[in-house]
Design a protein around this motif. Structure first.
Motif, PDB file in Angstrom:
ATOM      1  N   SER A   1       0.872  -1.173   0.000  1.00 19.21           N
ATOM      2  CA  SER A   1       0.000   0.000   0.000  1.00 19.21           C
ATOM      3  C   SER A   1       0.912   1.227   0.000  1.00 19.21           C
ATOM      4  O   SER A   1       2.075   1.138   0.378  1.00 19.21           O
ATOM      5  CB  SER A   1      -0.933   0.012   1.214  1.00 19.21           C
ATOM      6  OG  SER A   1      -0.205   0.302   2.369  1.00 19.21           O
ATOM      7  N   TYR A   2       0.389   2.336  -0.448  1.00 20.29           N
ATOM      8  CA  TYR A   2       1.205   3.541  -0.642  1.00 20.29           C
ATOM      9  C   TYR A   2       0.463   4.719  -0.008  1.00 20.29           C
ATOM     10  O   TYR A   2      -0.767   4.717   0.035  1.00 20.29           O
ATOM     11  CB  TYR A   2       1.387   3.855  -2.134  1.00 20.29           C
ATOM     12  CG  TYR A   2       1.591   2.656  -3.034  1.00 20.29           C
ATOM     13  CD1 TYR A   2       2.833   2.388  -3.584  1.00 20.29           C
ATOM     14  CD2 TYR A   2       0.535   1.804  -3.347  1.00 20.29           C
ATOM     15  CE1 TYR A   2       3.031   1.294  -4.420  1.00 20.29           C
ATOM     16  CE2 TYR A   2       0.719   0.710  -4.184  1.00 20.29           C
ATOM     17  CZ  TYR A   2       1.966   0.460  -4.719  1.00 20.29           C
ATOM     18  OH  TYR A   2       2.150  -0.609  -5.546  1.00 20.29           O
ATOM     19  N   VAL A   3       1.217   5.708   0.442  1.00 17.23           N
ATOM     20  CA  VAL A   3       0.558   6.846   1.100  1.00 17.23           C
ATOM     21  C   VAL A   3       1.140   8.177   0.629  1.00 17.23           C
ATOM     22  O   VAL A   3       2.285   8.233   0.173  1.00 17.23           O
ATOM     23  CB  VAL A   3       0.719   6.785   2.645  1.00 17.23           C
ATOM     24  CG1 VAL A   3      -0.267   5.829   3.254  1.00 17.23           C
ATOM     25  CG2 VAL A   3       2.125   6.433   3.045  1.00 17.23           C
ATOM     26  N   ASN A   4       0.343   9.193   0.773  1.00 15.93           N
ATOM     27  CA  ASN A   4       0.838  10.554   0.547  1.00 15.93           C
ATOM     28  C   ASN A   4       0.143  11.501   1.517  1.00 15.93           C
ATOM     29  O   ASN A   4      -1.060  11.401   1.734  1.00 15.93           O
ATOM     30  CB  ASN A   4       0.552  11.028  -0.883  1.00 15.93           C
ATOM     31  CG  ASN A   4       1.073  12.432  -1.108  1.00 15.93           C
ATOM     32  OD1 ASN A   4       2.271  12.692  -0.915  1.00 15.93           O
ATOM     33  ND2 ASN A   4       0.212  13.359  -1.456  1.00 15.93           N
ATOM     34  N   THR A   5       0.917  12.383   2.122  1.00 21.67           N
ATOM     35  CA  THR A   5       0.354  13.460   2.940  1.00 21.67           C
ATOM     36  C   THR A   5       1.098  14.729   2.576  1.00 21.67           C
ATOM     37  O   THR A   5       2.323  14.699   2.465  1.00 21.67           O
ATOM     38  CB  THR A   5       0.592  13.224   4.450  1.00 21.67           C
ATOM     39  OG1 THR A   5       0.150  11.932   4.772  1.00 21.67           O
ATOM     40  CG2 THR A   5      -0.143  14.245   5.287  1.00 21.67           C
ATOM     41  N   CYS A   6       0.375  15.789   2.353  1.00 19.01           N
ATOM     42  CA  CYS A   6       1.056  17.021   1.980  1.00 19.01           C
ATOM     43  C   CYS A   6       0.416  18.209   2.697  1.00 19.01           C
ATOM     44  O   CYS A   6      -0.775  18.471   2.526  1.00 19.01           O
ATOM     45  CB  CYS A   6       0.977  17.196   0.470  1.00 19.01           C
ATOM     46  SG  CYS A   6       1.834  18.647  -0.049  1.00 19.01           S
ATOM     47  N   TYR A   7       1.216  18.886   3.489  1.00 20.14           N
ATOM     48  CA  TYR A   7       0.765  20.118   4.153  1.00 20.14           C
ATOM     49  C   TYR A   7       1.227  21.320   3.344  1.00 20.14           C
ATOM     50  O   TYR A   7       2.311  21.293   2.753  1.00 20.14           O
ATOM     51  CB  TYR A   7       1.371  20.226   5.560  1.00 20.14           C
ATOM     52  CG  TYR A   7       0.743  19.265   6.535  1.00 20.14           C
ATOM     53  CD1 TYR A   7      -0.399  19.622   7.243  1.00 20.14           C
ATOM     54  CD2 TYR A   7       1.282  18.003   6.733  1.00 20.14           C
ATOM     55  CE1 TYR A   7      -0.991  18.733   8.121  1.00 20.14           C
ATOM     56  CE2 TYR A   7       0.686  17.115   7.617  1.00 20.14           C
ATOM     57  CZ  TYR A   7      -0.446  17.489   8.309  1.00 20.14           C
ATOM     58  OH  TYR A   7      -1.039  16.610   9.169  1.00 20.14           O
TER      59      TYR A   7
END
Ligand SMILES: Cc1cc2nc3c(=O)[nH]c(=O)nc-3n(C[C@H](O)[C@H](O)[C@H](O)COP(=O)(O)OP(=O)(O)OC[C@H]3O[C@@H](n4cnc5c(N)ncnc54)[C@H](O)[C@@H]3O)c2cc1C
Length: 435
Positions: free
Chosen positions: A368-374
């Motif tokens: 599984s892959y994730v992305n978080t961007c503030y």
């Protein structure tokens, strides 16, 4: 060292993508040289010590300390694009966004070579360096980030970019843009011209507009900022626009590609951008972000498709064009994942898991892959986007209802909390990738 069961190992590999969010410490995998097909003394060479390459190197050594990892990176310090906009806004200095490779060498036994790879011989499984040296590999990971399409905008080339900075690779370009902002008069005009999709960091130009507006508001409040976009919409648009109206009323104007015609050409000497309709826009400072492609070495190595990006098996990141060569980060075609540092970090872990499984003759489990961007709209005003991704029919796709953006109706307390999370996010991704 405890020996891992096959089941536990598979569980850990399966978590690899999610690990980027959790930052778990994995116990090392026991040697597996006795298994058919295994290669416990494998050599992996990684080109590019940015978010993708550094993370892959570190997690490969964590998953499989018996694999020899060489990281080849041209610079001795990595200057992060994340938070480089805060340098433009005057919130941080260059030291804050500069990091070295001592942690990877000392804590993970990674061999770090500071040089540029000039050639990849995929048949001989060898890379050549500018110093004349060569490195042999069993698997090669390429994470070179982006380069620019210098033929895309008339009047804009690498030389012109020294005075009309893109600042889309952090470093000297960031400093040039900051100096130009400092030198411009109160009442002046700044133009930011973002490219069409796909490009590195979809929310980046709009966070940049916010940070520059913050600087202008606090030092040159009569100034204006114009965003001449190649696109008709952009990432987190309603949240950015709401933040601009709250923090910088009347200062930022955004014009979409259909309305202004997109960039036709640049007259650098007169600091004027022309639309495709030949309408001139003059400014004191122009930040022109050109269209992009995979980093140059990916092109030299024959890893790119007709669009200039690298097609990969999205489960392992092995190139579909060259066996035993893997491409991660911005350069890769990674389904619905954006080109971000967090995505590159997540892909680095999945690729490390694929290589550990390969050299230990174990099937690669579903990743599984994730992305978080503030993004910071102001020093005390943050917004974010997050997503979880899975493989569907061989393509990385967003998992429905797994992420989303900050609520549009949040109060100032919420935005302030997200701004603090943004700082925590930065510290933790840097430590996870380079620490
Ligand atoms: C203004 C801005 C703000 C951003 N903010 C965010 C953010 O808040 N969050 C986020 O997740 N992402 C952000 N990003 C995006 C992020 O910087 C990139 O997506 C990320 O750096 C991609 O990682 P990478 O490993 O693909 O490439 P990079 O991190 O660029 O690393 C590539 C490395 O390879 C090296 N290299 C290239 N070619 C060679 C060669 N031939 N030999 C040796 N070394 C080589 C380069 O020197 C470089 O160090 C931002 C980008 C910009 C421009």
């Amino acid at each position: 060292m405890p020996r891992l069961s096959r089941r536990r190992f598979l569980e850990l590999l399966g978590q690899a993508g999610t690990l980027s969010a959790l930052s778990l410490v994995l116990p090392p995998l026991a040697r597996a040289a006795d298994k058919p097909g295994a290669k416990a003394s494998a050599r992996v060479v990684i080109v590019g010590g940015g978010f993708g390459g550094a993370t892959c190197a570190k997690y490969l050594r964590r998953f499989a300390p018996d694999i020899h990892v060489t990281l080849i990176e041209r610079d001795t310090r990595f200057i992060t694009c994340p938070f480089s906009n805060t340098v433009l806004g005057g919130l941080n200095d260059m030291d804050y966004i500069s990091h070295d490779y001592s942690g990877l060498q000392e804590h993970y036994g990674i061999e770090v070579v500071h040089d540029s790879v000039t050639e990849v011989d995929a048949a001989a499984k060898r890379v050549s360096l500018t110093n004349g040296g060569k490195q042999q590999y069993d698997a090669l990971v390429v994470s070179p980030g982006i380069d620019f399409r210098w033929d895309a905008i008339a009047g804009y080339d690498e030389k012109t970019a020294e005075s009309v900075p893109h600042a889309w690779k952090a470093g000297t370009q960031t400093e040039t843009l900051r100096r130009q902002l400092e030198a411009m008069p109160d009442g002046g005009v700044v133009i930011i011209a973002p490219p069409g999709n796909p490009f590195r960091c979809p929310p980046g130009p709009y966070e940049r507009a916010s940070m520059i507006a913050y600087y202008l508001k606090t030092t040159k409040p009569r100034s204006k900022l114009l965003i001449l976009d190649a696109k008709d919409k952009f990432s987190k648009q309603p949240l950015f626009v709401q933040g601009w109206e709250a923090l910088y009323p009347g200062m930022i104007e955004w014009i979409g590609g259909s309305d202004w015609g997109g960039i036709g050409r640049l007259d650098a000497a007169n600091r004027t951008l022309y639309s495709t309709f030949d309408t001139p826009h003059k400014a004191d400072v122009i930040n022109l972000i050109p269209p992009q492609k995979a980093g140059a070495i990916a092109h030299a190595a024959g890893l790119v498709n007709a669009d200039g990006w690298c097609p990969v098996d999205q489960r392992t990141f092995e190139s579909t064009l060259h066996k035993d060569v893997y491409v991660i980060g911005d350069a890769s075609v990674a389904g619905q994942m954006p080109k971000s540092g967090f995505a590159a970090n997540s892909q680095g872990k999945v690729c490390a898991a694929a290589l550990a499984a390969k050299f230990h003759a174990i099937d690669m489990p579903e990743p599984s892959y994730v992305n978080t961007c503030y993004s910071l709209v102001g020093p005390e005003y943050g917004i974010s986007v997050a997503g979880v991704y899975r493989l569907v029919d061989g393509e990385i796709k967003s998992v429905e209802k797994s992420g989303g953006v900050s609520p549009i109706d949040a109060d100032r307390q919420f935005r302030q909390t997200e701004a603090r999370y943004a700082v925590g996010w930065y510290q933790s991704i840097v430590s996870d990738s380079f620490g």
